[in-house]
Design an enzyme around this catalytic site. Structure first.
Site, PDB file in Angstrom:
ATOM      1  N   LYS A   3       0.806  -1.220   0.000  1.00 41.61           N
ATOM      2  CA  LYS A   3       0.000   0.000   0.000  1.00 41.61           C
ATOM      3  C   LYS A   3       0.844   1.276   0.000  1.00 41.61           C
ATOM      4  CE  LYS A   3      -4.163  -1.936   0.292  1.00 41.61           C
ATOM      5  NZ  LYS A   3      -5.190  -1.768  -0.729  1.00 41.61           N
ATOM      6  N   GLU A  16      -9.643   6.100   3.164  1.00 41.78           N
ATOM      7  CA  GLU A  16     -10.456   5.030   3.743  1.00 41.78           C
ATOM      8  C   GLU A  16      -9.523   3.870   4.007  1.00 41.78           C
ATOM      9  OE1 GLU A  16      -9.957   5.295   0.549  1.00 41.78           O
ATOM     10  OE2 GLU A  16      -9.500   3.216   0.023  1.00 41.78           O
ATOM     11  N   SER A  26       1.774  -9.600  -0.945  1.00 39.91           N
ATOM     12  CA  SER A  26       1.335  -8.198  -0.823  1.00 39.91           C
ATOM     13  C   SER A  26       1.535  -7.610   0.568  1.00 39.91           C
ATOM     14  CB  SER A  26      -0.133  -8.064  -1.238  1.00 39.91           C
ATOM     15  OG  SER A  26      -0.965  -8.847  -0.411  1.00 39.91           O
TER      16      SER A  26
HETATM   17  C1  LIG Z   1      -1.692  -6.992   2.504  1.00 34.66           C
HETATM   18  C2  LIG Z   1      -2.822  -6.637   1.617  1.00 34.66           C
HETATM   19  N1  LIG Z   1      -2.966  -7.272   0.447  1.00 34.66           N
HETATM   20  C3  LIG Z   1      -3.986  -6.989  -0.381  1.00 34.66           C
HETATM   21  C4  LIG Z   1      -4.940  -6.050  -0.060  1.00 34.66           C
HETATM   22  C5  LIG Z   1      -6.080  -5.831  -1.009  1.00 34.66           C
HETATM   23  O1  LIG Z   1      -6.026  -4.634  -1.711  1.00 34.66           O
HETATM   24  P1  LIG Z   1      -5.647  -4.579  -3.239  1.00 34.66           P
HETATM   25  O2  LIG Z   1      -6.500  -5.584  -3.934  1.00 34.66           O
HETATM   26  O3  LIG Z   1      -5.940  -3.190  -3.646  1.00 34.66           O
HETATM   27  O4  LIG Z   1      -4.219  -4.925  -3.384  1.00 34.66           O
HETATM   28  C6  LIG Z   1      -4.842  -5.347   1.143  1.00 34.66           C
HETATM   29  C7  LIG Z   1      -5.838  -4.324   1.506  1.00 34.66           C
HETATM   30  O5  LIG Z   1      -5.947  -3.817   2.539  1.00 34.66           O
HETATM   31  C8  LIG Z   1      -3.746  -5.643   2.007  1.00 34.66           C
HETATM   32  O6  LIG Z   1      -3.608  -5.008   3.173  1.00 34.66           O
END
Ligand SMILES: Cc1ncc(COP(=O)(O)O)c(C=O)c1O
Lengths: 258, 387
Positions: free
Chosen positions: B85, B107, B372
């Site tokens: 993020k 948000e 992620s």
């Molecule tokens: C670690 C992590 N992965 C994925 C996501 C999902 O968001 P996005 O699909 O925008 O990557 C989030 C959202 O809060 C997150 O904290």
């Protein structure tokens, strides 16, 4: 050319009264009675909010009303029946006001046809931008009027582009904020209303946060109609809603039309 | 075609009060994104503050365990604040400064975007307000405290489903009210144009790095990239630089929720075309267009919409979108923790769970999972779930 539907609001010397209520709020019967009462009190146009789960431009009062109606299993065909019934007795123009996602199911064309057949006169879709020409055309091709919102942040270029879509009415939002907020800047509002009025020959109505005779007095000479929403919706949530509504609205109407 | 469309999805479905702010952002971004000054300013933050580039890590034990394809992790979990993020928030905070805006709102669902926003606002001396659903506040207590520690204000949202979607509604209402001095940092590739493009571009740093790293470490491009999809920002970030590389399979993993009987968060698998939060995209809705309440063990995937560009990639079949249920994600959460010594975020665990479905592929196949985020924020939820 001045559009037929809103002719009264433009050609009458007096300013128009444009109430907003939420469909089937606080319940179906009271909604129908409120609709009748507003017509009998000579509302010039009535806006009917189509409830939506995520009404991003609404303040707390109207958001709550949307959610309440949805919790009570709002049914759009019941609303269309109510509109048909109302139109058999009154010719007050009715505008459906809401959010794009409520106006495209089962698809946009069918939604427009159903609304038109029931007796709606036009749509005001809060989150539909002027660049969506195709969607606006579908509305117009179904012989429904299209109302354009303008805001204090609208640039001259946007205003010109919006007007190129030939809306049947323009609704000026008084403030940066959601419905029901209280940040009215009289000087800015009147200045913007004068500037917009110079550019259009369709009715120009004004709303968001207008609640009192004092507010009405500030703007009524600069606009063709005054929209009153949150305070009406709030009253409809209280005991004896119809009597309270009539008591609240009568002096306002007197002031608006004076 | 109108601006900000990906095939038939996208657009700028917002109240007129906000159209000028979106236009201004679009114009500024177009003007500065390719300037050396902006690129070097951003790069400096990526390298010295975020800790980029993030490694491409060969998950040897997990590969051995499955006995099939080679498994690699793109380590976005090692970024400052523990997730992808921050790639987006640092970029947008720089844009906000250039727009002359002193106040930031955002948000958050899982709290990762809230933390990443509060972090860069602390560094750049910007006021910061984070909207968060009451349900998420309860399941992401640690991140709420982190956001407050960083000097930002957390405003609980109790209306509607009290999750991410309602936090977005409240943020938009704040933005409408304070648009002159406030920039809204949207946390995923969602929202009105230009957000899906801007958020994608800032997240694409991970995909660009991955391309170089794969060529060096694998000697070719990966055969498959797997990423979880909430709004879709981490996935779009790794997918985007590979879109023209047709031999690279792109797999987006959506949250299925508790079981197939449930409304999960799988907007592409289970949704239909509609308009939500500024964009035309795939959404989870009733047949009259009301938005459904979603369910997922992971707060970050608990959202009824998806970025419009994903909806387009699904339509043209350039990417494939699959569903993983809560229990499968929890199993992967423990498996990867125990095999690799890496505790993944529950969102990421959905992507990791997909490996179970491709474990029989040949040992020549190289699969990259976009890691992620890290799981620290989720330990409390998992602990409660295990009870
Ligand atoms: C670690 C992590 N992965 C994925 C996501 C999902 O968001 P996005 O699909 O925008 O990557 C989030 C959202 O809060 C997150 O904290």
């Amino acid at each position: 050319m001045i559009n037929k539907t809103f002719k009264n609001i433009k050609t009458n010397k007096a300013t128009g009264f444009v109430p907003y209520i939420v469909a089937h709020y606080p319940n179906r019967d009271t909604f129908k009675e409120a609709l009748t009462l507003l017509a009998e009190l000579n509302a010039d146009v009535i806006e009917i909010g189509i409830p939506f789960t995520d009404p991003i431009a609404e303040g707390k009062v109207i958001e709550k009303a949307h959610h309440k109606v949805l919790e009570d299993n709002f049914n759009i065909s019941d609303l269309l029946d109510d509109v048909k019934d109302f139109k058999s007795k009154f010719d007050t123009p009715l505008i459906a006001m809401g959010y794009t996602n409520s106006f495209i199911n089962p698809d946009q064309e069918s939604f427009c046809q159903n609304a038109k057949n029931a007796g709606f006169d036009g749509f005001l879709i809060v989150d539909m931008p002027y660049v969506e020409h195709e969607m606006i055309e579908i509305i117009k091709n179904n012989d429904l009027e299209f109302v354009q919102l303008l805001a204090p942040t609208s640039t001259d270029k946007t205003i010109t582009n919006c007007l190129a879509n030939e809306p049947a009415m323009v609704y000026y939002i008084t403030q940066r904020g959601v419905t029901g907020s209280g940040n009215l800047d009289y000087a800015e509002i009147t200045e913007n209303l004068m500037a917009i009025r110079n550019k259009i020959n369709v009715p120009l109505v004004t709303g968001f946060g207008i609640k009192t005779t004092e507010h009405v007095n500030q703007f009524k000479n600069f606009t063709d109609g005054i929209v009153i929403g949150s305070s009406i919706v709030d009253i409809l949530s209280k005991p004896n809603p119809l009597i309270t509504l009539e008591n609240y609205i009568s002096p306002l109407i007197k002031e608006i039309k004076a | 075609m109108n601006k900000g469309y990906f095939g038939k999805y996208g657009g700028t479905f917002i109240p007129e009060t906000l159209s000028h702010a979106c236009e201004e952002l679009d114009k500024l971004y177009a003007e500065i994104k390719d300037t050396d000054e902006f690129k070097s300013e951003l790069n400096d933050i990526y390298v010295n503050y975020v800790g980029r580039p993030s490694p491409l890590y060969f998950a040897e034990s997990l590969t051995e365990y499955y006995g099939g394809p080679k498994i690699w992790f793109k380590r976005e979990d090692l970024n400052h604040t523990g997730a992808h993020k921050i790639n987006n928030t640092v970029g947008q905070a720089l844009l906000a400064k250039k727009l002359g805006k002193k106040r930031i709102i955002a948000e958050t669902g899982a709290g990762q975007h809230g933390v990443a926003t509060a972090t860069i606002c602390a560094k750049l001396n910007l006021d910061c307000v984070i909207y968060m659903g009451q349900t998420d506040i309860e399941r992401q207590e640690l991140n709420v405290f982190k956001i407050k520690t960083l000097g930002a204000e957390v405003i609980p949202v109790t209306s509607g489903t009290a999750t991410l979607k309602d936090a977005l509604n409240e943020s938009i209402r704040d933005w409408v009210t304070n648009v002159e001095d406030t920039h809204y940092i949207i946390g995923s590739v969602t929202g009105p144009h230009p957000y899906p493009t801007i958020v994608r571009d800032f997240n694409a740093i991970s995909g660009k790095e991955l391309k170089h790293q794969a060529l060096e470490q694998i000697n070719k491009l990966p055969d498959m990239i797997v990423a979880c999809v909430g709004g879709g920002s981490n996935a779009m970030g790794v997918f985007h630089p590979f879109i023209e590389d047709k031999d690279v399979a792109l797999i987006g993993v959506e949250a299925g929720g508790n079981s197939s009987m449930d409304v999960g968060g799988a907007s592409i698998n289970d949704g239909s075309q509609g308009v939500l939060h500024g964009a035309k995209t795939k959404i989870l809705q009733t047949n009259t267009g009301d938005i459904l309440e979603t369910n997922s063990i992971s707060a970050g995937l608990d959202y009824p919409g998806v970025g419009p560009e994903h909806a387009h990639l699904a339509d043209i079949k350039r990417a494939e979108y699959v569903k993983i249920y809560d229990q499968e994600a929890l199993d992967a959460f423990y498996l990867v923790s125990r095999k690799e010594g890496i505790i993944p975020a529950l969102e990421t665990a959905h992507a990791l769970a997909y490996l179970e479905k491709v474990k029989t592929l040949s040992t020549d196949v190289n699969i990259v999972v976009n890691m992620s985020g890290r799981g620290d924020k989720d330990l409390y939820s998992v602990m409660n779930n295990d009870k």
